[in-house]
Design a protein around this motif. Structure first.
Motif, PDB file in Angstrom:
ATOM      1  N   ILE A 133       0.814  -1.217   0.000  1.00 16.15           N
ATOM      2  CA  ILE A 133       0.000   0.000   0.000  1.00 16.15           C
ATOM      3  C   ILE A 133       0.848   1.269   0.000  1.00 16.15           C
ATOM      4  O   ILE A 133       0.580   2.180  -0.795  1.00 16.15           O
ATOM      5  N   PRO A 134       1.880   1.377   0.839  1.00 17.70           N
ATOM      6  CA  PRO A 134       2.662   2.618   0.803  1.00 17.70           C
ATOM      7  C   PRO A 134       3.265   2.929  -0.568  1.00 17.70           C
ATOM      8  O   PRO A 134       3.358   4.091  -0.958  1.00 17.70           O
ATOM      9  N   TYR A 135       3.646   1.905  -1.308  1.00 15.89           N
ATOM     10  CA  TYR A 135       4.264   2.153  -2.611  1.00 15.89           C
ATOM     11  C   TYR A 135       3.221   2.327  -3.722  1.00 15.89           C
ATOM     12  O   TYR A 135       3.340   3.220  -4.557  1.00 15.89           O
ATOM     13  N   TRP A 136       2.184   1.484  -3.753  1.00 13.35           N
ATOM     14  CA  TRP A 136       1.274   1.430  -4.890  1.00 13.35           C
ATOM     15  C   TRP A 136       0.009   2.253  -4.750  1.00 13.35           C
ATOM     16  O   TRP A 136      -0.702   2.455  -5.749  1.00 13.35           O
ATOM     17  N   LYS A 137      -0.309   2.722  -3.560  1.00 11.24           N
ATOM     18  CA  LYS A 137      -1.588   3.405  -3.336  1.00 11.24           C
ATOM     19  C   LYS A 137      -1.854   4.492  -4.381  1.00 11.24           C
ATOM     20  O   LYS A 137      -2.950   4.565  -4.941  1.00 11.24           O
ATOM     21  N   ASP A 138      -0.893   5.325  -4.666  1.00  7.97           N
ATOM     22  CA  ASP A 138      -1.081   6.413  -5.627  1.00  7.97           C
ATOM     23  C   ASP A 138      -0.547   6.089  -7.014  1.00  7.97           C
ATOM     24  O   ASP A 138      -0.698   6.878  -7.941  1.00  7.97           O
ATOM     25  N   ARG A 139       0.073   4.929  -7.192  1.00  7.64           N
ATOM     26  CA  ARG A 139       0.650   4.548  -8.481  1.00  7.64           C
ATOM     27  C   ARG A 139      -0.224   3.584  -9.284  1.00  7.64           C
ATOM     28  O   ARG A 139      -0.039   3.444 -10.486  1.00  7.64           O
ATOM     29  N   ALA A 140      -1.136   2.880  -8.629  1.00  6.56           N
ATOM     30  CA  ALA A 140      -1.958   1.871  -9.296  1.00  6.56           C
ATOM     31  C   ALA A 140      -2.795   2.497 -10.412  1.00  6.56           C
ATOM     32  O   ALA A 140      -3.254   3.638 -10.309  1.00  6.56           O
ATOM     33  N   MET A 141      -2.972   1.737 -11.496  1.00  5.48           N
ATOM     34  CA  MET A 141      -3.728   2.233 -12.645  1.00  5.48           C
ATOM     35  C   MET A 141      -5.153   2.632 -12.258  1.00  5.48           C
ATOM     36  O   MET A 141      -5.661   3.635 -12.752  1.00  5.48           O
ATOM     37  N   LEU A 142      -5.804   1.871 -11.390  1.00  6.65           N
ATOM     38  CA  LEU A 142      -7.163   2.194 -10.986  1.00  6.65           C
ATOM     39  C   LEU A 142      -7.205   3.544 -10.280  1.00  6.65           C
ATOM     40  O   LEU A 142      -8.101   4.360 -10.526  1.00  6.65           O
ATOM     41  N   THR A 143      -6.231   3.819  -9.437  1.00  3.40           N
ATOM     42  CA  THR A 143      -6.161   5.104  -8.741  1.00  3.40           C
ATOM     43  C   THR A 143      -5.976   6.240  -9.738  1.00  3.40           C
ATOM     44  O   THR A 143      -6.665   7.265  -9.660  1.00  3.40           O
ATOM     45  N   LYS A 144      -5.060   6.054 -10.672  1.00  5.92           N
ATOM     46  CA  LYS A 144      -4.818   7.086 -11.692  1.00  5.92           C
ATOM     47  C   LYS A 144      -6.048   7.293 -12.561  1.00  5.92           C
ATOM     48  O   LYS A 144      -6.420   8.424 -12.870  1.00  5.92           O
TER      49      LYS A 144
END
Length: 162
Positions: A133-144
């Motif tokens: 979560i700390p690494y991918w929370k803002d990087r995941a395609m769904l978030t973007k």
């Protein structure tokens, strides 16, 4: 009981079904429990942390795939003619944090569903909370993607419409 007997008769009645095939089917249908595997998520995170910012995104994805294939567990099942599984053991489902970074609540839901479940351990949750979560929370395609879509769509998504 009746279902097990029907299954046994079905397998016994398959033309050319060998003892090896019967054993493998038995292990697959009755022996394995669906679980979440954090191995892919951890290895992908390590690769992205190592290479992010050093190359273009397509090259980064290639390097991450190469890293993943070089470090993942290769399952060798007894009696199998095909090598490998999608995870380190049968019925172990990997996660794809680059596409969707699951919350701990998602893991609780996966673990508690009655029919289509995936067992999630406390260690899986710790890894998700502390590493993924700390690494991918803002990087995941769904978030973007959600950040680019209209607010009305985001509300529908949050309500479970999509």
């Amino acid at each position: 009981m009746a279902t097990a007997l029907k299954e046994q008769k079905f397998v016994e009645g398959i033309r050319g079904c060998t003892d090896r095939i019967r054993r493998l089917r038995e292990e697959s249908v009755h022996g394995a429990v669906p679980t979440i595997s954090m191995e892919r998520a951890v290895l992908l995170t390590e690769a992205y942390q190592q290479y992010e910012g050093t190359c273009s995104i397509p090259v980064l994805r290639g390097k991450a795939f190469y890293y993943l294939m070089g470090h993942r567990t290769l399952y060798l099942g007894r009696g199998s003619l095909i090598v490998g599984e999608k995870g380190p053991k049968p019925w172990a489902a990997p996660t794809f944090p680059e596409l969707c970074c699951h919350t701990l609540e998602d893991f609780d839901t996966l673990n508690s569903r009655e029919r289509v479940f995936f067992r999630v351990t406390d260690e899986d949750k710790r890894i998700q909370r502390d590493v993924i979560i700390p690494y991918w929370k803002d990087r995941a395609m769904l978030t973007k993607m959600n950040g680019l879509l209209p607010r009305a769509w985001q509300k529908l998504f949050a309500a479970g419409m999509f």
